[in-house]
Design an enzyme around this catalytic site. Sequence first.
Site, PDB file in Angstrom:
ATOM      1  N   ASP A  67      41.648  46.550  34.230  1.00 11.85           N
ATOM      2  CA  ASP A  67      40.379  46.633  34.942  1.00 11.85           C
ATOM      3  C   ASP A  67      40.597  46.792  36.449  1.00 11.85           C
ATOM      4  O   ASP A  67      41.722  46.690  36.932  1.00 11.85           O
ATOM      5  CB  ASP A  67      39.513  45.388  34.650  1.00 11.85           C
ATOM      6  CG  ASP A  67      40.333  44.095  34.590  1.00 11.85           C
ATOM      7  OD1 ASP A  67      41.441  44.065  35.163  1.00 11.85           O
ATOM      8  OD2 ASP A  67      39.882  43.130  33.976  1.00 11.85           O
ATOM      9  N   ASP A 138      34.508  32.085  30.788  1.00 17.57           N
ATOM     10  CA  ASP A 138      33.319  32.419  29.986  1.00 17.57           C
ATOM     11  C   ASP A 138      33.682  33.256  28.762  1.00 17.57           C
ATOM     12  O   ASP A 138      32.804  33.820  28.102  1.00 17.57           O
ATOM     13  CB  ASP A 138      32.270  33.154  30.847  1.00 17.57           C
ATOM     14  CG  ASP A 138      32.745  34.516  31.348  1.00 17.57           C
ATOM     15  OD1 ASP A 138      33.897  34.924  31.059  1.00 17.57           O
ATOM     16  OD2 ASP A 138      31.948  35.207  32.024  1.00 17.57           O
ATOM     17  N   HIS A 140      35.554  36.018  28.681  1.00 22.02           N
ATOM     18  CA  HIS A 140      35.757  37.462  28.840  1.00 22.02           C
ATOM     19  C   HIS A 140      37.220  37.843  28.655  1.00 22.02           C
ATOM     20  O   HIS A 140      38.128  37.029  28.877  1.00 22.02           O
ATOM     21  CB  HIS A 140      35.199  37.984  30.177  1.00 22.02           C
ATOM     22  CG  HIS A 140      35.951  37.581  31.398  1.00 22.02           C
ATOM     23  ND1 HIS A 140      35.346  37.010  32.492  1.00 22.02           N
ATOM     24  CD2 HIS A 140      37.262  37.684  31.735  1.00 22.02           C
ATOM     25  CE1 HIS A 140      36.252  36.789  33.430  1.00 22.02           C
ATOM     26  NE2 HIS A 140      37.431  37.185  32.996  1.00 22.02           N
ATOM     27  N   GLU A 145      32.201  41.002  29.746  1.00 20.64           N
ATOM     28  CA  GLU A 145      31.471  39.748  29.893  1.00 20.64           C
ATOM     29  C   GLU A 145      30.608  39.466  28.657  1.00 20.64           C
ATOM     30  O   GLU A 145      30.363  40.360  27.843  1.00 20.64           O
ATOM     31  CB  GLU A 145      30.591  39.829  31.155  1.00 20.64           C
ATOM     32  CG  GLU A 145      31.383  39.979  32.465  1.00 20.64           C
ATOM     33  CD  GLU A 145      32.080  38.680  32.919  1.00 20.64           C
ATOM     34  OE1 GLU A 145      32.432  37.841  32.062  1.00 20.64           O
ATOM     35  OE2 GLU A 145      32.285  38.532  34.138  1.00 20.64           O
TER      36      GLU A 145
HETATM   37  C1  F6R Z   1      42.288  40.545  34.868  1.00 22.06           C
HETATM   38  C2  F6R Z   1      41.527  40.285  33.676  1.00 22.06           C
HETATM   39  C3  F6R Z   1      40.734  39.044  33.485  1.00 22.06           C
HETATM   40  C4  F6R Z   1      41.579  37.789  33.703  1.00 22.06           C
HETATM   41  C5  F6R Z   1      40.696  36.560  33.557  1.00 22.06           C
HETATM   42  C6  F6R Z   1      41.484  35.297  33.828  1.00 22.06           C
HETATM   43  O1  F6R Z   1      42.923  41.805  34.747  1.00 22.06           O
HETATM   44  O2  F6R Z   1      41.490  41.143  32.868  1.00 22.06           O
HETATM   45  O3  F6R Z   1      40.233  39.018  32.171  1.00 22.06           O
HETATM   46  O4  F6R Z   1      42.622  37.770  32.785  1.00 22.06           O
HETATM   47  O5  F6R Z   1      39.632  36.639  34.436  1.00 22.06           O
HETATM   48  O6  F6R Z   1      41.859  35.265  35.160  1.00 22.06           O
HETATM   49  P1  F6R Z   1      42.917  34.202  35.698  1.00 22.06           P
HETATM   50  O7  F6R Z   1      44.208  34.519  35.039  1.00 22.06           O
HETATM   51  O8  F6R Z   1      42.984  34.409  37.174  1.00 22.06           O
HETATM   52  O9  F6R Z   1      42.388  32.875  35.298  1.00 22.06           O
END
Ligand code: F6R
Length: 257
Positions: A67, A138, A140, A145
Amino acid sequence: MQIGIFENAEQAGQKAAEMIAQVVGDNPQAILGVATGSTPDPLYAQLRSWHKDGKLDLSACQAYALDEYVGIAVDHPERYRNVLLKNLVWENATGLKAENLHTLDGNSTDLAQAAQSYDSEIQALGGVDIQILGIGSDGHIAFNEPGGSLTSRTHIEVLTEQTRKDNARFFNDDIDQVPTHCLTQGMGTIMSAKAIVLLATGAGKAQAVKQLCEGAVSAFWPATILQMHNNVTVLVDEAAASKLELKEYYCERWSKL
Ligand code: F6R
């Protein structure tokens, strides 16, 4: 879904690194799916260390990011392309070449087209060989989301307030600096990966991990769709595993595999 529970984030990251090394050992031209956020930091540190010691080389690999924020400055340190360049490319970190790191263009004048052509590339490859994932508090995956399609392809997404709050730590603790939109691989795109390794560490992820492993498949917790993939490994630390009902069984199964 195999679930490995480790004492700490470093050990979980080490296991993920071993799984990548295995794939690259079998096929030096492997196509890797790479995540950002802080969860994969120990994994990337391990890959860099093995590269430094001459034990691992990603120079023939391709990597696809999950992303990217929309409208983030090209030189912003939190632009996901920059995060991945820093972790995997710059200073010959792992051997991965900048031209082989594929990322979404969040500054494109035609975001829908940028998403579609990125998705087509992944589709033409038949999916990545091994996809690394984190998980949002959450539920995702990438930036899919709650409430989205569980079969979506790469698309524009609006970040939830929870995700923007969680990510404010990367933006001077100021939620207003966190972009509101992103481009993200869809759940269908991610599900086309041949193997998936999801890392989750820290108590803040315990509820999402509980849903991922033991909840009903639902768009409310997007990660639950991974239950429908036949090659998923979930690597968690004790804190992230703390709400799992069948924790003892998962440990037993992991030890006997
Ligand atoms: C980032 C991504 C997100 C993160 C998620 C957890 O490329 O795809 O899904 O993996 O937001 O983020 P952290 O690891 O910072 O808790």
